[in-house]
Design a protein around this motif. Structure first.
Motif, mmCIF file in Angstrom:
data_model
loop_
_atom_site.group_PDB
_atom_site.id
_atom_site.type_symbol
_atom_site.label_atom_id
_atom_site.label_comp_id
_atom_site.label_asym_id
_atom_site.label_seq_id
_atom_site.Cartn_x
_atom_site.Cartn_y
_atom_site.Cartn_z
ATOM 1 N N PRO A 97 59.315 -10.611 2.895
ATOM 2 C CA PRO A 97 58.109 -11.431 2.748
ATOM 3 C C PRO A 97 57.259 -11.523 4.017
ATOM 4 O O PRO A 97 56.037 -11.516 3.939
ATOM 5 N N VAL A 99 58.115 -16.028 -3.199
ATOM 6 C CA VAL A 99 58.953 -17.178 -2.858
ATOM 7 C C VAL A 99 60.191 -16.622 -2.160
ATOM 8 O O VAL A 99 60.445 -15.422 -2.215
ATOM 9 N N TRP A 132 55.069 -16.610 2.458
ATOM 10 C CA TRP A 132 55.348 -16.946 1.069
ATOM 11 C C TRP A 132 54.117 -17.552 0.433
ATOM 12 O O TRP A 132 53.218 -18.040 1.098
ATOM 13 N N SER A 179 60.452 -23.962 -4.830
ATOM 14 C CA SER A 179 60.566 -23.839 -3.386
ATOM 15 C C SER A 179 61.489 -24.905 -2.812
ATOM 16 O O SER A 179 61.878 -24.831 -1.661
#
Length: 163
Positions: A107, A127, A114, A13
């Protein structure tokens, strides 16, 4: 006999540099907080609260940058680990998977953000990105595993006859 790893992807990330920077900045804020409290003889002021909150945000940011999604395609299934939340891999065995395909995803709209997520389309290891490996299990449950290497994982899945 251990299953052979045919494909592996590690998605972070954030970078290690950003993580170290935020931890260092949190340390600076901790020292500033201590000096401020000593200077004000234990009195809490607006400046004290600001220093505390800024340091806490930096520390939280450095923790969030430590998260990694590790995906492996092996001869016996797909393995996923969202470190540090999951200490071990979760295995999705080929015998339990009815269908595998790659698809684009949103997402926020589909999973609300996430991380390890549940949404109207099933579970997900999410992600930042736009492509995911969609697993449809024999029991109807769906799992999306994001990937930044859609072409490479597609090639591996085709080679082993799963796509």
């Amino acid at each position: 006999m251990d299953a052979v790893i045919l494909f592996e992807e590690v998605q972070a990330s954030g970078g290690r540099g950003g993580q170290k920077f935020l931890r260092g900045l949190a340390g600076v804020f901790a020292v500033a907080l201590l000096v401020n409290l000593l200077w004000q003889e234990g009195e809490v002021s607006g400046l004290t609260a600001f220093i505390f909150i800024a340091g806490a945000i930096c520390l939280l940011g450095s923790i969030l940058l430590a998260f990694r999604l590790i995906t492996q395609v092996r001869t016996d299934g797909i393995y996923v680990r969202y470190a540090p939340l999951q200490p071990r891999f979760v295995r999705y065995a080929w015998t339990d998977i009815r269908e595998v395909y790659l698809r684009r995803y949103n997402p926020l709209a589909e999973y609300g953000g996430w991380g390890l997520r549940m949404g109207p389309r099933g579970g997900g290891y999410i992600v930042p990105g736009e492509w995911g490996i969609q697993l449809v299990m024999h029991n109807g449950h769906k799992i999306l595993i994001t990937t930044n290497q859609a072409e490479a994982v597609t090639e591996v899945l085709r080679k082993i006859g799963r796509l």
